[in-house]
Design an enzyme around this catalytic site. Sequence first.
Site, mmCIF file in Angstrom:
data_model
loop_
_atom_site.group_PDB
_atom_site.id
_atom_site.type_symbol
_atom_site.label_atom_id
_atom_site.label_comp_id
_atom_site.label_asym_id
_atom_site.label_seq_id
_atom_site.Cartn_x
_atom_site.Cartn_y
_atom_site.Cartn_z
ATOM 1 N N ASN A 174 -10.748 0.098 1.042
ATOM 2 C CA ASN A 174 -9.179 0.182 0.823
ATOM 3 C C ASN A 174 -8.435 -0.074 -0.709
ATOM 4 O OD1 ASN A 174 -6.466 0.214 0.712
ATOM 5 N ND2 ASN A 174 -6.312 -1.238 3.327
ATOM 6 N N CYS B 21 0.933 -1.181 0.208
ATOM 7 C CA CYS B 21 -0.127 -0.345 0.109
ATOM 8 C C CYS B 21 0.950 1.089 -0.017
ATOM 9 C CB CYS B 21 -0.815 -0.056 0.757
ATOM 10 S SG CYS B 21 -1.581 -0.942 1.027
ATOM 11 N N HIS C 118 -3.121 7.410 3.191
ATOM 12 C CA HIS C 118 -3.359 5.622 2.682
ATOM 13 C C HIS C 118 -4.739 5.830 3.611
ATOM 14 C CE1 HIS C 118 -4.169 1.841 1.819
ATOM 15 N NE2 HIS C 118 -3.797 1.022 2.634
#
Length: 317
Positions: free
Chosen positions: A272, A108, A242
């Site tokens: 996500n 990520c 994030h």
Amino acid sequence: MRVIGTGSARPAKVVTNAMLEGMLDTSDEWIRERTGIVERRVISSERLEELAIEAAKRAIEDAGVSPADIDYIICSNVVNEYVTPALSCIVQGAVGAKCACVDVNAACSGFIYALDMADDRIKSGKAKTVLVLAAEEPTRMVDWSDRSMCVLFGDGAGAVVVTEGDELFVSRLTTKSMLDCLYYRRRLEPTPYVETEEISGPMYMNGREVFKTAVLSSSRDISHILKEAGLTPSDIKYYVLHQANMRIVDAIANYLKLDMSHFPHNVEYSGNTSSASVPLLLDTLSREGKLQRGDKILMSAFGAGFTTGACIVEWAK
Ligand code: ACO
């Protein structure tokens, strides 16, 4: 380095919490309270490379450059149908660029690793204009019968075009080998020689452990780069974090003692999207006219590895 264009693309299919209630022992209330997520976009009729190409084309158009001007393409990606060639090679052909291409996998945090590489490439004089993108389909890594995992993720792609400039760019990347709290392993083709046992299965995550590590590491990275840049928390217009969980964004805002107006978010509508989450949100902010020349933007992400990346960019578009 300066950002001169942004773009993004999301799948058409919207999966709401109500739809998940129909297939899993879960509830809209649980998902909203624990994550902030209301709905997510999920790959269905499109392929990830199509989203990557769309995001790249939009960023190139926004930058007002010709594909021939792009000297390098870096794509952050964890998984897609092609193990090889790299997604960046597929994007290069589709957008009509001719430059060298490479994919990076820092989970990520990958988009920030890719931006950092682009900055190095430009500083060294080896490239003038770089296309940096992130394209991810984490919904293809999870078990859709596991309520603790599939409710969390969504798919998408985001891109930026960066070129040489005197604007501020400060970054920090860290990695701590941590194999047991977040991983996805796939069995490879059998051979007559392999004797070791291969583990294959959907993505595993120890959510609580990741939550704690994420809050601590992002807060530490943010403090570090603010100090390095000689800035205070309130000098940053937006913290583009994030988008894994709204509670993580809230915890970082609390740590910095700033009000939520500094923390744009889209996790509620995107889920996500792994390394695509930061450029997706950046593109939304840019297209909504929320970024002005001279604004300082801090991006921060964390992911499997355990990797972390944070950077401050000065907006110059
Ligand atoms: N619906 C209803 N109940 C559920 C669900 C669900 N979808 N999922 C889990 N539960 C239950 C569990 O079974 C458990 O029940 P029990 O108490 O009877 O055993 C209970 O809810 C609590 O489960 P926890 O896992 O302890 O819940 P927690 O409050 O820790 O929230 C979550 C889980 C949302 C995953 C949280 O830990 C988190 O956000 N972690 C960080 C994840 C993250 O940021 N990942 C991103 C980095 S990696 C990447 O981006 C690829």
